[in-house]
Design an enzyme around this catalytic site. Structure first.
Site, PDB file in Angstrom:
ATOM      1  N   LYS A  23       0.898  -1.156  -0.213  1.00 31.39           N
ATOM      2  CA  LYS A  23       0.010  -0.009  -0.070  1.00 31.39           C
ATOM      3  C   LYS A  23       0.988   1.259   0.113  1.00 31.39           C
ATOM      4  O   LYS A  23       2.019   1.222   0.229  1.00 31.39           O
ATOM      5  CB  LYS A  23      -0.921   0.139   1.129  1.00 31.39           C
ATOM      6  CG  LYS A  23      -0.299   0.087   2.428  1.00 31.39           C
ATOM      7  CD  LYS A  23      -1.162  -0.300   3.810  1.00 31.39           C
ATOM      8  CE  LYS A  23      -0.545  -0.468   4.764  1.00 31.39           C
ATOM      9  NZ  LYS A  23      -1.195   0.069   6.115  1.00 31.39           N
ATOM     10  N   TYR A  30      14.601  31.036   5.593  1.00 32.82           N
ATOM     11  CA  TYR A  30      13.479  31.643   6.370  1.00 32.82           C
ATOM     12  C   TYR A  30      13.777  31.801   7.721  1.00 32.82           C
ATOM     13  O   TYR A  30      14.076  30.849   8.626  1.00 32.82           O
ATOM     14  CB  TYR A  30      12.178  30.935   5.968  1.00 32.82           C
ATOM     15  CG  TYR A  30      11.626  30.805   4.580  1.00 32.82           C
ATOM     16  CD1 TYR A  30      11.487  32.270   4.100  1.00 32.82           C
ATOM     17  CD2 TYR A  30      11.467  29.804   3.980  1.00 32.82           C
ATOM     18  CE1 TYR A  30      10.984  32.130   2.835  1.00 32.82           C
ATOM     19  CE2 TYR A  30      11.040  29.783   2.601  1.00 32.82           C
ATOM     20  CZ  TYR A  30      10.732  31.022   2.122  1.00 32.82           C
ATOM     21  OH  TYR A  30      10.243  31.071   0.926  1.00 32.82           O
TER      22      TYR A  30
END
Ligand code: PLP
Length: 370
Positions: free
Chosen positions: A39, A264
């Protein structure tokens, strides 16, 4: 137009996946089958490509979370039995029948609808019925389980392939909770036997239970994490090889003076003259922002710190005085032969688990199979 290649890629070693499959098969022995859980795009490794290798090396079954994941495998040519582990919606049942995907059933309504979908296509639909012995997620409680199995048996067009449960904490060294779940599952099996019901496959174990609680192997084990060479915790009862390396190339490198702020919010300021390498990978690729000022990468045989905030598309590394140039290869996950950065190293820094690290590598990261 020539193929665009971005210099961020995940190398997936199919040899290592093959090795891990063989290791598990040897460990579980000839009376138990292996169901590989592919999955979430094979925990980020690529479901179809890895599934082929798994099957070629002795995996009998595959498991997915969603019908669409199963359909993608079928379209890719996979003919092995596939179990959908997740909750299948009423509008997805037709697809499951058409693609011959076994459905996890844990309540009567969906069983009846699946029977109708099978009749409409004049096919039989495969079913694994799930009992909740303590995971508290999908699955019917043990007291109602026998009646559901009887109902499913009575519905036309349904073929019960398996009954199963799922452990909540088999990776804990203290197996008390797991043993309690196991005892509840034993009672369910006894109840079925008392009703004269025999089911081809009974299963319970995930990677952790397969490794640490071998009495739960039963008819098959559902192994995800371990097939990709990752472990549920620090114990290593079986040698497994990690299959995925995450790599990039230096996009830019710049010599900066002491006192230079980086990225940042200027959370990192250089203490001395140094070189900052810019990597063209960021949190949109799956390099978690939580690794800002925490993670390390391998450049030229040296572990170098990620500095400043990881941004959406770029990450900065303080390479000090290392002779680093644009285009140099960088290992974010994986080994250079001496040092190794594991998914669990990231997970420890991030307060999460290794599953999340590889399964969140985004579709922007090209998978390259070796
Ligand atoms: C029902 C079920 N079985 C098996 C697995 C495989 O677990 P693991 O990756 O720990 O082997 C999962 C994964 O979440 C699951 O949901």
């Amino acid at each position: 137009m020539s193929k665009l290649t971005r210099s961020v890629w995940a190398e997936v070693s199919l040899d290592n996946i093959a090795f891990n499959v063989r290791q598990f098969n040897e460990f579980i022995g000839p009376d138990c089958e292996l169901m590989a859980v592919v999955k979430a795009n094979g925990y980020g490794h690529g479901a179809l490509e890895t599934a082929y290798t798994m099957i070629a090396n002795g995996t009998n079954w595959l498991a997915v979370a969603l019908p669409e994941e199963g359909v993608r495998l079928r379209r890719g040519g996979i003919t092995a039995p596939i179990l959908v582990l997740g909750a299948v919606g009423a509008d997805e049942l037709d697809v499951c029948v058409a693609a011959d995907l076994a459905v996890t059933v844990f309540e009567p309504h969906i069983a009846r609808l699946l029977s109708q979908a099978a009749a409409a296509q004049q096919k039989s639909a495969k079913v694994h019925i799930k009992v909740d012995t303590g995971m508290g997620r999908l699955g019917l409680l043990p007291k109602d389980f026998g009646d559901l199995v009887e109902l499913v048996r009575s519905l036309p067009g349904l073929e019960i392939q398996g009954v199963f449960t799922h452990f909540a904490q088999a990776e804990q060294e203290d197996l008390e909770y797991t043993r309690r779940q196991w005892e509840r599952f034993q009672k369910v099996r006894e109840d079925l036997r008392a009703r004269g019901i025999s089911i081809p496959y009974t299963h319970a174990a995930n990677t952790a239970a397969a490794l640490f609680f071998p009495e739960s192997h039963l008819d098959l084990v559902r192994v995800g994490l371990g097939i990709y060479g990752m472990y549920p915790d620090a114990r290593r009862p079986l040698e497994l090889k990690p299959a995925l390396s995450l790599k990039t190339r230096v996009a830019f490198v710049k010599r900066v003076p002491a006192g230079s702020a980086v990225s940042y919010n200027s959370t990192y300021v250089t203490e001395r003259e140094t070189s900052i390498a810019v990597l063209p990978i960021g949190y949109a690729d799956g390099l978690a922002r939580g690794l800002s000022n925490k993670g390390k990468v391998l450049i030229a045989g040296t572990l170098c710190p990620i500095v400043g905030m990881v941004t959406m598309d770029h990450t900065l590394v303080d390479v000090g005085d290392l002779p680093v140039s644009i285009g140099d290869e960088v290992i974010l996950l994986g080994s250079d032969g001496t040092n190794c950065i594991h998914a669990h190293d990231w997970a420890d820094l991030l307060g999460t688990i290794n599953y999340e690290i590889t399964s969140r590598l985004s579709s922007r990261v090209e998978r390259v199979y070796k």
